[in-house]
Design an enzyme around this catalytic site. Sequence first.
Site, mmCIF file in Angstrom:
data_model
loop_
_atom_site.group_PDB
_atom_site.id
_atom_site.type_symbol
_atom_site.label_atom_id
_atom_site.label_comp_id
_atom_site.label_asym_id
_atom_site.label_seq_id
_atom_site.Cartn_x
_atom_site.Cartn_y
_atom_site.Cartn_z
ATOM 1 N N ASN A 114 0.235 0.298 -11.263
ATOM 2 C CA ASN A 114 0.783 -0.705 -10.345
ATOM 3 C C ASN A 114 -0.026 -1.986 -10.491
ATOM 4 O OD1 ASN A 114 1.762 -2.251 -8.259
ATOM 5 N ND2 ASN A 114 0.963 -0.946 -6.623
ATOM 6 N N ARG A 116 0.108 -4.707 -9.018
ATOM 7 C CA ARG A 116 -0.097 -5.447 -7.772
ATOM 8 C C ARG A 116 -0.945 -4.663 -6.773
ATOM 9 N NH1 ARG A 116 4.574 -5.765 -9.801
ATOM 10 N NH2 ARG A 116 5.312 -3.926 -8.671
ATOM 11 N N ASN A 150 8.545 2.695 -4.912
ATOM 12 C CA ASN A 150 9.286 3.894 -5.341
ATOM 13 C C ASN A 150 9.750 3.838 -6.794
ATOM 14 O OD1 ASN A 150 9.165 5.647 -3.071
ATOM 15 N ND2 ASN A 150 10.710 4.400 -2.024
ATOM 16 N N SER A 171 -3.667 3.254 -9.549
ATOM 17 C CA SER A 171 -3.336 2.411 -8.398
ATOM 18 C C SER A 171 -4.077 2.997 -7.210
ATOM 19 C CB SER A 171 -1.821 2.387 -8.162
ATOM 20 O OG SER A 171 -1.499 1.478 -7.129
ATOM 21 N N ASP A 173 -3.596 5.405 -3.414
ATOM 22 C CA ASP A 173 -3.076 6.734 -3.107
ATOM 23 C C ASP A 173 -1.560 6.736 -2.944
ATOM 24 O OD1 ASP A 173 -5.711 8.001 -2.923
ATOM 25 O OD2 ASP A 173 -5.965 6.745 -1.144
ATOM 26 N N ARG A 283 -10.156 -4.909 3.660
ATOM 27 C CA ARG A 283 -8.997 -4.987 4.556
ATOM 28 C C ARG A 283 -9.098 -3.960 5.679
ATOM 29 N NH1 ARG A 283 -4.041 -1.637 1.647
ATOM 30 N NH2 ARG A 283 -3.408 -1.272 3.807
#
Length: 484
Positions: A114, A116, A150, A171, A173, A283
Amino acid sequence: MPVRATPRAWSQNLTGRPPPQGTAPDSTSAVSSPSDPATAGNDAGGEGEPHSRHREARLGSTDKELKSGAAAADSVRTVPGTPRQRGPGGEVMDAAGGSRNPLPRPCHVLVLLNPRGGKGKALQLFWSHVQPLLAQADVSFTLMLTERRNHARELVRAEDLRRWDALVVMSGDGLIHEVVNGLMERPDWETAIQKPLCSLPAGSGNAMAASLNYYAGYEQVTKEDLLTNCTQLLCRRLLAPMDLLSLQTACGQRLFSVLSLAWGFIADVDLESEKFRRLGEIRFTLGTCLRLVALRTYRGTLAYLPAETLASRRGPSPARAPQAPSDTHVAPLEQPVPPHWTVVPEQDFVLVLALLHSHLASELFTAPMGRCSAGAMHLFYVRAGVSRATLLRLFLAMEKGRHMECHCPHLVYVPVVAFRLEPKDGKGVFAVDGELLISEAVQGQVLPNYFWMVSGYRESPPSLKPQSSPRRKSQQRPPPAESR
């Protein structure tokens, strides 16, 4: 030109470098690591050394270790796509009924990445930290970039898994959650879920990777150090069975969790801090502080089947339904829980957490009491009435796994096999492996040793058997008396 839903596979040149800038992705070519036998078994060296307090246990720390690992892998190489059997309790086993062989050498893996995730640097980290180690360990790969939520789930549902020795997920979890649920949605799910998986951390939480790092005996590390350690685990090729949490909701949804289900404070922090994703792991700290300022309580009913109760009552395992994994310990949600379950009276909670592994994030050592027996999970809940200061102390202590030493009377911990949670006021949401689930009645049970992951050990945790071995001394206070 491939359509948007077509996976993008990046090719690399013979030196193992990433494609030159401006090179268009090739939708069919595989990514191969160097085939030079002079370099195939060498130590990665430098940044490739895993970060561990046990120097002699470092994975791949010498040429001798890597070559011996290669010999072992070659001697037990399996035929791709060979179906495996399951034990009487549903646990994964090889055709002989023993533990799974290591990944072969050489091996070819599919990397689902991923770009991003986390701070958005996953692709850069792959080429700088992962690819050089794979090249030296004789692990070739095809790299597919996910493009939307997804997407990985859709890919593995349709992919011909016989092409790969393992699926590597780079990526956070949430992507592992997508992959496992995609595998379980296939018509051949019983074979598909046995395809080995590997977690390479490049998200915000990275709890699965941190847990595997802990199980391998490494000290707690984050960021590039954790990524290097997990890549070295892949290079070593050892596999271990992992539990899966089967979940059912009141609306009839069926899904599977590889890590956790959270309700209340933790779920709110996880989901509300999504807007700070670019900050990485910070975060969660920021989200925790914001939620503490506006601390909420959540009213609901919690019931569970303690692991000790199951061990004392266990008889022959029932036959598993061929069309889907069967949840043998739970009753339908519209019916009361079985009489041998423990029921927590309806009350206000600050949080409820069902956790399969040791870490909830790379710097949240949530379950210092050790890995549960196969088929069991950690259940934590915090009752209403806890002060903001105490809750803050708990989360600060959790970084090093010292929160159970705070002896907070509002914090309860118990190992369980199954649970049911019924929200009563509609407040809060569920977070399943960090992914949103609407607030409604939900129940789940652990499916023991259900899939394989690249890990630093091969043995499965002990089964739930009464008096089979001395119990580890618990660090928590026993829960107060509750109705049964």
